[in-house]
Design a protein around this motif. Structure first.
Motif, PDB file in Angstrom:
ATOM      1  N   ASP A   6       0.623  -1.027   0.251  1.00  0.00           N
ATOM      2  CA  ASP A   6       0.070  -0.127   0.076  1.00  0.00           C
ATOM      3  C   ASP A   6       1.158   1.168   0.365  1.00  0.00           C
ATOM      4  O   ASP A   6       0.874   2.138  -0.865  1.00  0.00           O
ATOM      5  CB  ASP A   6      -0.605  -0.326   1.369  1.00  0.00           C
ATOM      6  N   ILE A  60       2.843   2.069  -3.570  1.00  0.00           N
ATOM      7  CA  ILE A  60       1.322   2.795  -4.572  1.00  0.00           C
ATOM      8  C   ILE A  60       1.502   4.260  -4.051  1.00  0.00           C
ATOM      9  O   ILE A  60       1.052   5.112  -4.759  1.00  0.00           O
ATOM     10  CB  ILE A  60      -0.137   1.609  -3.934  1.00  0.00           C
ATOM     11  N   LYS A  66       1.902   7.472  -7.244  1.00  0.00           N
ATOM     12  CA  LYS A  66       1.125   8.022  -8.034  1.00  0.00           C
ATOM     13  C   LYS A  66       0.882   9.074  -6.867  1.00  0.00           C
ATOM     14  O   LYS A  66       1.053  10.151  -7.969  1.00  0.00           O
ATOM     15  CB  LYS A  66      -0.793   7.814  -6.922  1.00  0.00           C
ATOM     16  N   VAL A  69      -0.644   1.332 -11.322  1.00  0.00           N
ATOM     17  CA  VAL A  69      -1.673   1.819 -10.254  1.00  0.00           C
ATOM     18  C   VAL A  69      -2.273   0.395 -10.385  1.00  0.00           C
ATOM     19  O   VAL A  69      -2.977  -0.080  -9.370  1.00  0.00           O
ATOM     20  CB  VAL A  69      -1.812   3.081  -9.794  1.00  0.00           C
ATOM     21  N   GLU A 112      -2.789  -2.428  -7.000  1.00  0.00           N
ATOM     22  CA  GLU A 112      -3.869  -2.580  -6.439  1.00  0.00           C
ATOM     23  C   GLU A 112      -4.552  -3.636  -7.059  1.00  0.00           C
ATOM     24  O   GLU A 112      -4.965  -4.707  -5.367  1.00  0.00           O
ATOM     25  CB  GLU A 112      -5.121  -1.340  -7.088  1.00  0.00           C
ATOM     26  N   ALA A 128      -2.278  -5.774  -4.229  1.00  0.00           N
ATOM     27  CA  ALA A 128      -2.814  -5.763  -2.928  1.00  0.00           C
ATOM     28  C   ALA A 128      -3.724  -6.197  -2.592  1.00  0.00           C
ATOM     29  O   ALA A 128      -3.582  -6.707  -1.783  1.00  0.00           O
ATOM     30  CB  ALA A 128      -2.754  -4.103  -3.075  1.00  0.00           C
ATOM     31  N   SER A 129      -4.892  -6.093  -3.736  1.00  0.00           N
ATOM     32  CA  SER A 129      -6.524  -6.966  -3.027  1.00  0.00           C
ATOM     33  C   SER A 129      -6.349  -8.547  -3.217  1.00  0.00           C
ATOM     34  O   SER A 129      -6.885  -9.208  -2.156  1.00  0.00           O
ATOM     35  CB  SER A 129      -7.738  -6.051  -3.738  1.00  0.00           C
TER      36      SER A 129
END
Length: 271
Positions: free
Chosen positions: A106, A109, A113, A127, A131, A134-135
């Motif tokens: 996290d 990320i 950004k 990105v 993500e 990460a999920s």
């Protein structure tokens, strides 16, 4: 002779302040004349190119320099910024041992950004890929927890408490205290809050985030005084037609000897 000289000098000063009718000038008239003289001296100094940081008015008060109000407002706004909600909450979050890879991903990320915004580069695809990873990693991590890890999640320091939930869902919140018998149990919190103009009575157990707070809150275990406090505000809400919302977050009633002496069973059953 010296005393006579001092008396004559004092009498001459007093006589110099006597008006045409023989009366002494009032202190108010003297103050006005002094203020007028100060104003004249200030205007003369401005003409001579003196310091113009402030001007002295006829009343003798010093006016603020131009732009002082704007600077004061800017300082006050900068002072209030310290009390605004934290934008980056990652610094205030405690990660368990098995959660550290999730927090690192996290954080990565967020850094990507930030760099993209500073350089004006479009990295939406990268990105989105991070993500998705990460999920997936979060789902895999929490789907195969051991019994001890599940217990750690249940006792997580960052788990939302009763007050966290109430303060986030209400527009206005006022906490109410006391059982009208001389004691206020901090482990059981009661209060009135409004949501979209509707008033509710909120009642729930409150735990702490560290050892000191848990000792103060008795680890979320209510005493007989806490149950009597909740019963008092339930009756208050019933009298005024206020809906009651309860949050249960407790290991159970406090099982101490003192609590049994004060009627733990009777108070819990009545509440």
């Amino acid at each position: 002779q010296g005393q006579r000289a001092r008396v004559s000098s004092c009498s001459s000063r007093c006589c110099s302040s006597v008006g045409p009718r023989g009366g002494l000038l009032s202190l108010q008239q003297r103050g006005r004349r002094g203020a007028a003289a100060v104003a004249l001296r200030a205007k003369d100094s401005e003409k001579d190119g003196g310091d113009e940081s402030h001007t002295v008015e006829m009343a003798g008060s010093v006016s603020a320099p131009p732009g002082a109000g704007k600077r004061g407002a800017e300082w006050f706004n900068s002072f209030l910024k310290r009390f605004k909600p934290v934008q980056d909450k990652s610094d205030n979050v405690t990660a368990l041992q098995f959660e550290k890879p999730l927090f690192e991903l996290d954080k990565r990320i967020i850094e990507v950004k930030k760099v993209a915004e500073e350089n004006g580069v479009d990295v939406s695809s990268q990105v989105a890929e991070l993500e998705a990873r990460a999920s997936q990693l979060r789902h895999e991590t929490y789907s195969r927890l051991t019994a001890m890890q599940r217990l750690q999640v249940a006792r997580h320091p960052n788990r939302p408490t009763f007050l966290d939930i109430v303060l986030n869902i209400t527009d206005k919140w006022v906490e109410l205290h006391g059982d009208r018998a001389g004691y206020d149990d901090p482990s059981l919190v009661c209060g009135v809050g409004s949501i979209d103009g509707t008033t509710f009575m909120f009642i729930g157990q409150q735990k702490g985030r560290n050892t000191k707070e848990n000792i103060h809150r008795n680890f979320g275990m209510p005493t007989p005084n806490g149950y009597r406090k909740a019963l008092r505000f339930m009756r208050h809400a019933d009298k005024f037609g206020i809906p009651i919302v309860t949050f249960v977050d407790t290991p159970g009633a406090y099982a101490g000897k003192k609590a049994e002496e004060l009627g733990q069973g009777e108070a819990a059953l009545r509440a």
